[in-house]
Design a protein around this motif. Sequence first.
Motif, PDB file in Angstrom:
ATOM      1  N   LEU A  43      23.326  52.020  16.584  1.00 19.14           N
ATOM      2  CA  LEU A  43      23.140  53.349  16.001  1.00 19.14           C
ATOM      3  C   LEU A  43      21.724  53.874  16.255  1.00 19.14           C
ATOM      4  O   LEU A  43      21.531  55.072  16.503  1.00 19.14           O
ATOM      5  N   LYS A  44      20.744  52.978  16.203  1.00 19.11           N
ATOM      6  CA  LYS A  44      19.374  53.387  16.470  1.00 19.11           C
ATOM      7  C   LYS A  44      19.227  53.883  17.903  1.00 19.11           C
ATOM      8  O   LYS A  44      18.621  54.931  18.164  1.00 19.11           O
ATOM      9  N   LYS A  45      19.822  53.133  18.846  1.00 18.51           N
ATOM     10  CA  LYS A  45      19.760  53.549  20.244  1.00 18.51           C
ATOM     11  C   LYS A  45      20.500  54.867  20.458  1.00 18.51           C
ATOM     12  O   LYS A  45      20.039  55.744  21.201  1.00 18.51           O
ATOM     13  N   LYS A  46      21.662  55.012  19.787  1.00 23.24           N
ATOM     14  CA  LYS A  46      22.409  56.265  19.908  1.00 23.24           C
ATOM     15  C   LYS A  46      21.612  57.438  19.345  1.00 23.24           C
ATOM     16  O   LYS A  46      21.626  58.542  19.904  1.00 23.24           O
ATOM     17  N   ALA A  47      20.925  57.197  18.220  1.00 24.22           N
ATOM     18  CA  ALA A  47      20.111  58.274  17.629  1.00 24.22           C
ATOM     19  C   ALA A  47      18.987  58.679  18.581  1.00 24.22           C
ATOM     20  O   ALA A  47      18.684  59.877  18.736  1.00 24.22           O
ATOM     21  N   ILE A  48      18.382  57.698  19.231  1.00 19.63           N
ATOM     22  CA  ILE A  48      17.318  58.012  20.190  1.00 19.63           C
ATOM     23  C   ILE A  48      17.872  58.821  21.360  1.00 19.63           C
ATOM     24  O   ILE A  48      17.288  59.834  21.780  1.00 19.63           O
ATOM     25  N   LYS A  89      17.013  62.689  22.401  1.00 25.42           N
ATOM     26  CA  LYS A  89      16.606  63.085  23.752  1.00 25.42           C
ATOM     27  C   LYS A  89      17.518  64.181  24.295  1.00 25.42           C
ATOM     28  O   LYS A  89      17.052  65.153  24.900  1.00 25.42           O
ATOM     29  N   ALA A  90      18.852  64.005  24.063  1.00 25.85           N
ATOM     30  CA  ALA A  90      19.799  65.018  24.546  1.00 25.85           C
ATOM     31  C   ALA A  90      19.564  66.364  23.858  1.00 25.85           C
ATOM     32  O   ALA A  90      19.642  67.425  24.492  1.00 25.85           O
ATOM     33  N   GLU A  91      19.272  66.314  22.545  1.00 21.63           N
ATOM     34  CA  GLU A  91      19.010  67.569  21.824  1.00 21.63           C
ATOM     35  C   GLU A  91      17.750  68.252  22.344  1.00 21.63           C
ATOM     36  O   GLU A  91      17.720  69.472  22.515  1.00 21.63           O
ATOM     37  N   ARG A  92      16.694  67.450  22.583  1.00 25.71           N
ATOM     38  CA  ARG A  92      15.477  68.050  23.133  1.00 25.71           C
ATOM     39  C   ARG A  92      15.737  68.659  24.505  1.00 25.71           C
ATOM     40  O   ARG A  92      15.249  69.759  24.808  1.00 25.71           O
ATOM     41  N   LEU A  93      16.525  67.944  25.320  1.00 24.14           N
ATOM     42  CA  LEU A  93      16.853  68.478  26.641  1.00 24.14           C
ATOM     43  C   LEU A  93      17.684  69.752  26.531  1.00 24.14           C
ATOM     44  O   LEU A  93      17.474  70.721  27.282  1.00 24.14           O
ATOM     45  N   GLU A  94      18.625  69.753  25.564  1.00 22.00           N
ATOM     46  CA  GLU A  94      19.453  70.947  25.367  1.00 22.00           C
ATOM     47  C   GLU A  94      18.607  72.126  24.891  1.00 22.00           C
ATOM     48  O   GLU A  94      18.797  73.273  25.346  1.00 22.00           O
ATOM     49  N   VAL A  95      17.666  71.871  23.985  1.00 19.24           N
ATOM     50  CA  VAL A  95      16.782  72.948  23.526  1.00 19.24           C
ATOM     51  C   VAL A  95      15.946  73.477  24.680  1.00 19.24           C
ATOM     52  O   VAL A  95      15.753  74.693  24.828  1.00 19.24           O
ATOM     53  N   LYS A  96      15.472  72.559  25.512  1.00 18.70           N
ATOM     54  CA  LYS A  96      14.684  72.980  26.664  1.00 18.70           C
ATOM     55  C   LYS A  96      15.519  73.830  27.619  1.00 18.70           C
ATOM     56  O   LYS A  96      15.061  74.870  28.122  1.00 18.70           O
ATOM     57  N   LYS A  97      16.779  73.394  27.856  1.00 19.83           N
ATOM     58  CA  LYS A  97      17.657  74.160  28.736  1.00 19.83           C
ATOM     59  C   LYS A  97      17.943  75.550  28.148  1.00 19.83           C
ATOM     60  O   LYS A  97      17.950  76.550  28.874  1.00 19.83           O
ATOM     61  N   ARG A  98      18.202  75.601  26.836  1.00 17.62           N
ATOM     62  CA  ARG A  98      18.471  76.900  26.205  1.00 17.62           C
ATOM     63  C   ARG A  98      17.255  77.822  26.297  1.00 17.62           C
ATOM     64  O   ARG A  98      17.383  79.019  26.547  1.00 17.62           O
TER      65      ARG A  98
END
Length: 203
Positions: A110-115, A119-128
């Motif tokens: 779960l810790k690895k998934k949260a990390i 990362k995916a959320e930050r990348l998605e925010v950057k893409k948006r």
Amino acid sequence: SGEEQSSQAPVYQQQQEQHVSPYVLVTPNETRRKQLQQIAKKELDDLEQWKEEHRPGPITLVPQRLGGKESEAQVRQKQQMMLMQSKYQQKHKREEYVKAKKAAEEAEILKKKAIQREKAERLEVKKRKEEMQRREMFLEDQNYKTNELLNRLHLGLPKSDSCQIANPGPESTAWTRSHAYKQALREDDNRRLEEMKQEQRRK
């Protein structure tokens, strides 16, 4: 006589051999020896007498019933129950260990998934954010081109790729302007789309 001389000769020879030998033979004192033997025998007798006098007597115990109040069957049943409880406790400990290990592994996953999710959320925010910037630039450029086209149409300047109509009437002039405006928008959209495709290919 000759016999006496012959008997004295070996004695004299033995005495000479005793004096020549490095050892000195001392004859024991029989009186002292007997006294020591008598003292030792007396001490041994005294020891045996003391042992006889101080020998422990027979042990007398009050008869009593051993084993408690439980019967043999009850004791065996109790032992069986204790053995089963011990096995159950060992099994319970093993299960607890497996559960704790599994929980630790799941927590790590779960810790690895949260990390990864972060990362995916930050990348998605950057893409948006980049997409919004591209849209803003596209809208600004589109507004600029539209205003430019409207100004040209308003001034009546002919476009290089548009067809000239001789003696246009009011309806044909309006239609021409509308057609030219729509065509310019289509060309502008196509150009923007092509630029976005090229930008995506470069990325």
